[in-house]
Structure formats: C-alpha cells, structure tokens
Design a protein around this motif. Sequence first.
Motif, PDB file in Angstrom:
ATOM      1  N   TYR A 173      53.980  46.120  44.754  1.00 30.66           N
ATOM      2  CA  TYR A 173      54.118  46.598  43.373  1.00 30.66           C
ATOM      3  C   TYR A 173      54.070  48.118  43.250  1.00 30.66           C
ATOM      4  N   GLU A 174      53.656  48.809  44.297  1.00 30.20           N
ATOM      5  CA  GLU A 174      53.503  50.258  44.196  1.00 30.20           C
ATOM      6  C   GLU A 174      54.814  50.972  43.856  1.00 30.20           C
ATOM      7  N   PRO A 175      55.957  50.591  44.464  1.00 30.05           N
ATOM      8  CA  PRO A 175      57.210  51.251  44.063  1.00 30.05           C
ATOM      9  C   PRO A 175      57.550  51.019  42.583  1.00 30.05           C
ATOM     10  N   LEU A 176      57.302  49.823  42.068  1.00 29.63           N
ATOM     11  CA  LEU A 176      57.610  49.522  40.674  1.00 29.63           C
ATOM     12  C   LEU A 176      56.726  50.336  39.743  1.00 29.63           C
ATOM     13  N   MET A 177      55.446  50.482  40.087  1.00 31.28           N
ATOM     14  CA  MET A 177      54.551  51.286  39.252  1.00 31.28           C
ATOM     15  C   MET A 177      54.965  52.759  39.292  1.00 31.28           C
ATOM     16  N   ARG A 178      55.387  53.258  40.476  1.00 29.00           N
ATOM     17  CA  ARG A 178      55.817  54.646  40.582  1.00 29.00           C
ATOM     18  C   ARG A 178      57.094  54.856  39.795  1.00 29.00           C
ATOM     19  N   GLU A 179      57.986  53.848  39.822  1.00 25.56           N
ATOM     20  CA  GLU A 179      59.239  53.938  39.075  1.00 25.56           C
ATOM     21  C   GLU A 179      58.996  54.060  37.576  1.00 25.56           C
TER      22      GLU A 179
ATOM     23  N   GLY B 251      50.260  55.869  32.538  1.00 23.41           N
ATOM     24  CA  GLY B 251      48.971  55.199  32.651  1.00 23.41           C
ATOM     25  C   GLY B 251      48.588  54.968  34.102  1.00 23.41           C
ATOM     26  N   LYS B 252      47.497  54.218  34.286  1.00 24.74           N
ATOM     27  CA  LYS B 252      46.985  54.020  35.628  1.00 24.74           C
ATOM     28  C   LYS B 252      46.558  52.568  35.831  1.00 24.74           C
ATOM     29  N   ILE B 253      46.875  52.054  37.018  1.00 30.04           N
ATOM     30  CA  ILE B 253      46.461  50.697  37.398  1.00 30.04           C
ATOM     31  C   ILE B 253      45.732  50.792  38.728  1.00 30.04           C
ATOM     32  N   SER B 254      44.555  50.203  38.791  1.00 32.31           N
ATOM     33  CA  SER B 254      43.733  50.264  40.005  1.00 32.31           C
ATOM     34  C   SER B 254      43.422  48.857  40.498  1.00 32.31           C
ATOM     35  N   LEU B 255      43.454  48.708  41.806  1.00 28.34           N
ATOM     36  CA  LEU B 255      43.054  47.460  42.444  1.00 28.34           C
ATOM     37  C   LEU B 255      41.834  47.743  43.305  1.00 28.34           C
ATOM     38  N   SER B 256      40.891  46.813  43.317  1.00 27.75           N
ATOM     39  CA  SER B 256      39.692  47.029  44.121  1.00 27.75           C
ATOM     40  C   SER B 256      39.190  45.695  44.656  1.00 27.75           C
ATOM     41  N   LEU B 257      38.483  45.783  45.773  1.00 28.54           N
ATOM     42  CA  LEU B 257      37.865  44.613  46.400  1.00 28.54           C
ATOM     43  C   LEU B 257      36.462  44.999  46.822  1.00 28.54           C
ATOM     44  N   LYS B 258      35.504  44.182  46.454  1.00 28.83           N
ATOM     45  CA  LYS B 258      34.131  44.426  46.897  1.00 28.83           C
ATOM     46  C   LYS B 258      33.430  43.096  47.138  1.00 28.83           C
ATOM     47  N   LYS B 259      32.388  43.205  47.914  1.00 32.77           N
ATOM     48  CA  LYS B 259      31.640  42.011  48.277  1.00 32.77           C
ATOM     49  C   LYS B 259      30.439  41.857  47.355  1.00 32.77           C
ATOM     50  N   GLU B 260      30.321  40.681  46.726  1.00 30.09           N
ATOM     51  CA  GLU B 260      29.188  40.352  45.888  1.00 30.09           C
ATOM     52  C   GLU B 260      28.407  39.222  46.561  1.00 30.09           C
ATOM     53  N   PRO B 261      27.192  38.961  46.103  1.00 36.22           N
ATOM     54  CA  PRO B 261      26.423  37.862  46.710  1.00 36.22           C
ATOM     55  C   PRO B 261      27.172  36.533  46.635  1.00 36.22           C
ATOM     56  N   GLY B 262      27.623  36.062  47.790  1.00 32.92           N
ATOM     57  CA  GLY B 262      28.289  34.772  47.868  1.00 32.92           C
ATOM     58  C   GLY B 262      29.728  34.761  47.406  1.00 32.92           C
ATOM     59  N   ALA B 263      30.316  35.920  47.075  1.00 32.48           N
ATOM     60  CA  ALA B 263      31.684  35.924  46.547  1.00 32.48           C
ATOM     61  C   ALA B 263      32.386  37.221  46.888  1.00 32.48           C
ATOM     62  N   ALA B 264      33.725  37.126  46.933  1.00 32.89           N
ATOM     63  CA  ALA B 264      34.581  38.301  47.033  1.00 32.89           C
ATOM     64  C   ALA B 264      35.157  38.575  45.652  1.00 32.89           C
TER      65      ALA B 264
ATOM     66  N   GLY C 205      56.485  55.486  36.257  1.00 29.13           N
ATOM     67  CA  GLY C 205      55.699  56.672  35.974  1.00 29.13           C
ATOM     68  C   GLY C 205      54.214  56.394  35.853  1.00 29.13           C
ATOM     69  N   MET C 206      53.744  55.375  36.511  1.00 28.48           N
ATOM     70  CA  MET C 206      52.323  55.020  36.431  1.00 28.48           C
ATOM     71  C   MET C 206      51.597  55.455  37.696  1.00 28.48           C
ATOM     72  N   LYS C 207      50.345  55.813  37.550  1.00 28.07           N
ATOM     73  CA  LYS C 207      49.497  56.112  38.690  1.00 28.07           C
ATOM     74  C   LYS C 207      48.864  54.818  39.183  1.00 28.07           C
ATOM     75  N   SER C 208      48.616  54.756  40.461  1.00 25.55           N
ATOM     76  CA  SER C 208      48.018  53.552  41.019  1.00 25.55           C
ATOM     77  C   SER C 208      47.150  53.919  42.205  1.00 25.55           C
ATOM     78  N   ASP C 209      46.132  53.121  42.439  1.00 28.14           N
ATOM     79  CA  ASP C 209      45.304  53.291  43.634  1.00 28.14           C
ATOM     80  C   ASP C 209      44.682  51.954  43.991  1.00 28.14           C
ATOM     81  N   ILE C 210      44.163  51.917  45.215  1.00 24.85           N
ATOM     82  CA  ILE C 210      43.522  50.699  45.701  1.00 24.85           C
ATOM     83  C   ILE C 210      42.239  51.091  46.407  1.00 24.85           C
ATOM     84  N   SER C 211      41.209  50.295  46.197  1.00 27.81           N
ATOM     85  CA  SER C 211      39.909  50.563  46.799  1.00 27.81           C
ATOM     86  C   SER C 211      39.492  49.341  47.610  1.00 27.81           C
ATOM     87  N   LEU C 212      39.318  49.570  48.931  1.00 28.88           N
ATOM     88  CA  LEU C 212      38.928  48.483  49.826  1.00 28.88           C
ATOM     89  C   LEU C 212      37.595  48.813  50.483  1.00 28.88           C
ATOM     90  N   PRO C 213      36.810  47.845  50.839  1.00 23.42           N
ATOM     91  CA  PRO C 213      35.528  48.118  51.499  1.00 23.42           C
ATOM     92  C   PRO C 213      35.741  48.742  52.870  1.00 23.42           C
TER      93      PRO C 213
END
Length: 425
Positions: A290-296, A339-352, A298-306
């Motif tokens: 989806y990053e090319p579509l968001m750039r097309e 605008g901006k769209i962010s994706l993130s992943l983090k570990k919680e107790p017993g869940a992703a 005019g949106m900012k995007s980022d991803i946060s991984l552990p």
Amino acid sequence: MFRKLHIQMTVFSALITSAILIGMAFACLMIAESSAKRNSYVSFLNNAQSCITHLEEQNAISHRWLQTVMDTNRIRIQIRDNGEPLYFYKLTGHTGDSKAFHQAAALSRDTCGLDLENFSPDQKLTRSADFRFAGYYACTALIPHGNGVLSMIILHPLSGLHAQLNMQRLAFGAAVLAGIAAVIVFSWFFTGRMIRPLEKSRREQTAFIAAASHELRSPLAVIRSGLSAVPEASPAQAEEFIHMSLKECDRMARLIQDMLSLSGADNHTWKLDLKPCEPDTLLLETYEKYEPLMREKGMKSDISLPDEPFAPIMLDADKIAQLLSILLDNALSYVPAGGKISLSLKKEPGAAAISVTDNGPGIPDSEKESVFQRFYRSDNSRNDKQHFGLGLCIAREIALLHRGSLTVSDAPEGGAVFTLRLPLK
C-alpha cells in the motif's frame, strides 16, 4: 408476529411449568396427608393403650382422671363395670354419642370378634381391638378389674383431623396459585428475553436486505441506462457507456462477494487455513503493497515493528492480509491528501497487537460500535461508491474467527486507531 409468538411461548411455558408444579404439590400434599393421618392414628393408639394400662393398674377409677384424659386427648370414653355404666356419666350428665358407641360395639363384635356385652367374668387377660369407621378412630377393650370385667370403648372424632387436612389443602392451594402467578410472570419476562435476539436478528436481516437492495439498485440503474443508450450513441459514446457499465458490474461483483463472505461467517462455514506465520513479516508485506498508493495520494506513512522478531503464531495469512487491507482501504477513504497513516506491531500480554492509525476526521464515540455494523457508513462517506459499509464488519468477523478482537479508539493527535489483537497461542 413476535408479540403473538411471545404470548404463545408464555402460555406454553406457563402451562408446562404449572402442570409440573401442580403435580409436585399434589404429591407433596398426599405425602403430608398420609403422614398426618398416620401420626394421628398412632397418637390415638398410644392414648388408648395408656388408658388401658391405667385401668389395669388402678383399683379405683378417678372421675377427675377420666375427665382430664377425655379433654386433653380429645377422645370420648365409655366404661361399663360388669355391664353397668360408671356413676361418672350420671354425675356429669355426659352420655356421649350413644349412636357412635353402639356402632363401635357392633363393629367390635362383628368385625374384630370382641363382644363387649357377652364376656366371661373369670377373664384373666385384657383383650382389645382397634379399628376405624366413619368419622372415628375406635378402640374397644375388656379389662379384668377386681371381681369383674371393665368394658371400654374409646372414640376419637376425626373432625379435628379433617379440619387440619382442609387447612393444609388450603395452604397448599394458595402456595400453588402463588407459584403459578410467579411462573406466569417469570415466563413472560423469560420468553421475552429469549425472543429479543430473534427480534434483533429479524430487524437486522430486514435492514440488511433493504440496504443490499438499495446498493444493488444503483449500479443496475446505471447499467440499464448505459446499455439502453448504446444503440443510439456514437462509437466513442457507446464505448464510454460500455466502460461505465463494466465498472458498475465490477462494483456489484465486489458487493456480492462481501455479502457472500458475511453469509459464510453467519453460517459458520468459513474455514481457516491456519499455518505458522510471523505477524511482523505479514504487516511489512501489507505496508509495502500500500505504500506506493499512499505516496501517490500525497499521504505520509510509516511502520513501527518491534526490535526483536516475533515468533510465528498460527494464522490464516490470507484472511489477516484481507483484514489489514480493509483497514488501510478505510483509512485511505477518510484521510485527506497530506494526511498520515501509521502501522505498528507490539507485543502485549498473551497477544500480538496490530494497529492502523490515521489522522483523519476520527469517529465519534456514539459511532464507534456502529462502524462494525453491516452497511453502516458515516455521513461524510455516503457518496463514496467504492465502499458499501461491509468491510469493517468482515474485518471483525475475521478477527473473531482467530479468537481475537478488533476495536477502534481515538488517536492521540486526532483521527482513529483500529487495533487488531491476536492471541499468541
């Protein structure tokens, strides 16, 4: 229709429960009456035996004892000394129920073989008999006494026992009536609560059909008008009408596919192809798609991984990818250019926990649950023909299939945060 069903179910439930209640109450009443009768008869026999024993042991019969025994035990006693009534009866004027005494004497003679009028003066042992007849318990006895024999008849009227049983029946009847009233009230509210999900399902089904019909009517109207105009249009216009019709056909196909997906969820026919999958890898692949579509746009995007890689967990990768695509498509529809769209992943107790965050207009608190309903679209998106209001509903069904959850909350800087939580086991 549901009101009639409510009444029918209440009547049926109340009748069945009341019948069981009445049956159990009747059984308990029979047991209680049997016990009361047995106890009453045993008490009478004990009193009669006490009288016999007393007369056997005493040389003289006390008038006071006789009166006390009759009053205390609510019995009537007729005693004859060698066939002659005691002076007590002349003194007190108490003759008793002569008819009942005669009947008891006759039954003693004919049924029990104990004749109170014909006996041997030389009798050495006490002879007695006990029996019941209409309205009385009776005990007859021939008791050796001094130079002769005492003949005795003891009667216990059953009127007191009958009064006790009638009061007991009234008490049981009142309890049963109160129980039936409680059962009717309970049945009314209980069946009402049972029918409520059916009513809700019916309303949702009706709304679903109405919304689906509305959504299908629009592309059909466009296709019909476009194709009807083709014969009279120029080649360029005809090609444009055909292209427009094909585009509406694709839109209808997407809607039908979404409806089939929801139907599969409702019928529990969705099957998961669970395989070990690394959620960070899956999220990164979705972001790269989806990053090319968001750039097309005019949106900012980022991803946060552990920092540390996630251990593989059991997922249906295709369906989780479909869920993430729905969330990103939804964000792309609401977030304006810049605008901006962010994706993130983090570990919680017993869940992703996978989050998709945007800085769009956000979702009011009153609509946070409604957005997961079928064909629900907020006012500022009703003109968007690319969305039918089914995506988030499908996304939540996918989350539930994985024993996870999908929720929405407010972003810290405005906008919305959709969070998918998947169990690690």
